[in-house]
Write a protein that holds these residues in place. Sequence first.
Motif, short mmCIF file in Angstrom:
data_model
loop_
_atom_site.label_atom_id
_atom_site.label_comp_id
_atom_site.label_asym_id
_atom_site.label_seq_id
_atom_site.Cartn_x
_atom_site.Cartn_y
_atom_site.Cartn_z
N UNK A 38 0.91 -1.18 0.18
CA UNK A 38 -0.08 -0.17 -0.06
C UNK A 38 0.84 1.15 0.18
N UNK A 39 1.89 1.42 0.92
CA UNK A 39 2.75 2.57 0.81
C UNK A 39 3.47 2.79 -0.60
N UNK A 40 4.16 1.75 -1.32
CA UNK A 40 4.62 1.98 -2.27
C UNK A 40 3.52 2.26 -3.70
N UNK A 41 2.36 1.80 -3.54
CA UNK A 41 1.29 1.95 -4.54
C UNK A 41 0.91 3.69 -4.21
N UNK A 42 0.45 3.73 -3.11
CA UNK A 42 0.07 5.30 -2.92
C UNK A 42 1.14 6.02 -3.46
N UNK A 43 2.22 5.90 -2.95
CA UNK A 43 3.41 6.95 -3.46
C UNK A 43 3.43 7.01 -4.81
N UNK A 44 3.16 5.86 -5.47
CA UNK A 44 3.60 6.07 -6.94
C UNK A 44 2.12 6.78 -7.39
N UNK A 45 1.13 6.77 -6.96
CA UNK A 45 -0.12 7.36 -7.46
C UNK A 45 0.02 8.89 -7.10
N UNK A 46 0.55 9.21 -5.90
CA UNK A 46 0.70 10.59 -5.52
C UNK A 46 1.82 10.99 -6.66
N UNK A 47 2.80 10.31 -6.79
CA UNK A 47 3.90 11.09 -7.61
C UNK A 47 3.15 11.39 -9.24
N UNK A 48 2.42 10.35 -9.43
CA UNK A 48 2.13 10.38 -10.84
C UNK A 48 0.71 11.25 -11.11
N UNK A 49 0.00 11.64 -10.17
CA UNK A 49 -0.89 12.87 -10.49
C UNK A 49 -0.62 13.85 -9.50
N UNK A 50 0.89 14.26 -9.37
CA UNK A 50 1.12 15.43 -8.59
C UNK A 50 0.54 16.83 -8.97
N UNK A 51 0.25 16.78 -10.21
CA UNK A 51 -0.41 18.13 -10.62
C UNK A 51 -1.87 18.36 -10.33
N UNK A 52 -2.26 17.20 -9.76
CA UNK A 52 -3.83 17.12 -9.39
C UNK A 52 -3.91 17.08 -7.76
N UNK A 53 -3.02 17.34 -7.13
CA UNK A 53 -2.91 17.02 -5.72
C UNK A 53 -4.05 17.99 -4.90
N UNK A 54 -4.41 18.71 -5.48
CA UNK A 54 -5.14 19.79 -4.63
C UNK A 54 -6.67 19.46 -4.76
N UNK A 55 -7.03 18.59 -5.80
CA UNK A 55 -8.40 18.31 -6.14
C UNK A 55 -8.99 17.09 -5.11
N UNK A 56 -10.26 17.44 -4.94
CA UNK A 56 -11.15 16.36 -3.76
C UNK A 56 -11.18 14.93 -4.63
N UNK A 57 -11.39 14.92 -5.82
CA UNK A 57 -11.57 13.86 -6.65
C UNK A 57 -10.38 12.94 -6.54
N UNK A 58 -9.26 13.43 -6.71
CA UNK A 58 -7.96 12.59 -6.10
C UNK A 58 -7.65 12.16 -4.80
N UNK A 59 -8.20 13.18 -3.99
CA UNK A 59 -8.00 12.58 -2.58
C UNK A 59 -8.95 11.34 -2.41
N UNK A 60 -10.22 11.35 -3.10
CA UNK A 60 -11.19 10.32 -2.76
C UNK A 60 -10.79 9.22 -3.34
N UNK A 61 -9.92 9.48 -4.60
CA UNK A 61 -9.32 8.23 -5.20
C UNK A 61 -8.45 7.49 -4.35
N UNK A 62 -7.63 8.30 -3.73
CA UNK A 62 -6.47 7.65 -3.00
C UNK A 62 -7.02 7.04 -1.69
N UNK A 63 -8.06 7.85 -1.23
CA UNK A 63 -8.75 7.02 -0.05
C UNK A 63 -9.20 5.58 -0.57
#
Length: 397
Positions: A130-155
């Motif tokens: 989980x740590x590795x995959x979440x770090x990968x997703x955060x890095x991949x979508x770093x330009x959208x880190x302020x969006x609630x949509x991405x936050x829900x996706x990460x949750x």
Amino acid sequence: MNERKKPIIVRNNYMMLVALIFLCAFGAIMVFSASAYMCSISKEYEYDSFFLLKRQGMFMIAGLAVMLVVQRFSYRLLKGFLAILLYVSGVASIFLLLTPLGVSANGATRWVKIEPFGRFQVSEWVKICVIIFMAYLIDRYKRSLGSLKLTVYLWIVGLAPALILFKISNDLSSSAVVIGICFVMTYISTNTEKAHIIVLLGAVILVGMYVWNIWSNMPTTETILELPFRDRRIAAWLDPERYAATQGYQTLQGLYAIGRGGVFGKGLGASIQKLGPMPEAETDMIFSVICEELGIVGAFALIYLFAYLLYQISRVMLSAPDLFGGMLSLGVFAHLTLQAIFNICVNLAILPNTGLPLPFISYGGTSVFFLLAGEMAIVFSVERRIGKEPLNWRKFL
């Protein structure tokens, strides 16, 4: 002239490595102290006082050896397909608990038995995946880190394996750690504080209502054993003295051990509670044994070692050359912090019994191996590459 070979551990890694070795050595000593007597009188352990120490030492040495090799490879190899593959393997490993390989104990199915290596605790593998995959997703979508949509996706990505783990294994404590890792990583990276506060308050309210329901309908000493094991643990936590002969027994024995230790302790190896009265002395309750034998001084020395290791990991996290490295280090930091706090709080009766080991200290081959060969190897890999690239990942946050 040939270029001089790089050392196995670069200079800046030394203090973090020293802290890690001290923690492992501390853990090995306390595992032996907590288990030697019971091993010496038990046929299961071949009447060998060193039985659990030898097994723990084997996993520690293997973990350290793999760590020294793995940390030489770039952590960036974990991006992309490998991150996805690891995440899928983590979720898939949970379903092994449903097979005949699954091993149940104390109301939960946490282990898979693999001969000749013994039992493998699935949740430890899930945490690192989980740590590795979440770090990968955060890095991949770093330009959208302020969006609630991405936050829900990460949750969703973080909560899915936690919920599956809880449903199949009935292991709420490990599921809670996975959720905690997810919460910390998304909170730090996504800039959606209000959403996180709402979720946190909602979780606190739900847990509070659940505990209040048990508190308002406390079972008698005769009927407590009829409750589900999780309700029994919470009832015993709320009033351990009432259930001293049954569910509150372990909690009280741990508190007695802590109380007997005083400031300087009774001396290494001199614990009375570990001789039989206190169940799981070498695993869940090892902090109580430390307090009884080494006192408050020994307990604070251990906490200082943890704090220093976490401080070194936080330095790596804040100095990482990219967002991916920073998030990987943050995930490891969150895992170690949460699990150490949970275990210590259980021993102090601040939280109900969870069954979580104290990282690097409690007996448990799967736990110590994956912490060393997996999580700490990644942190060392990130640390080795600090300064090679000028990018500061915090500008994305």
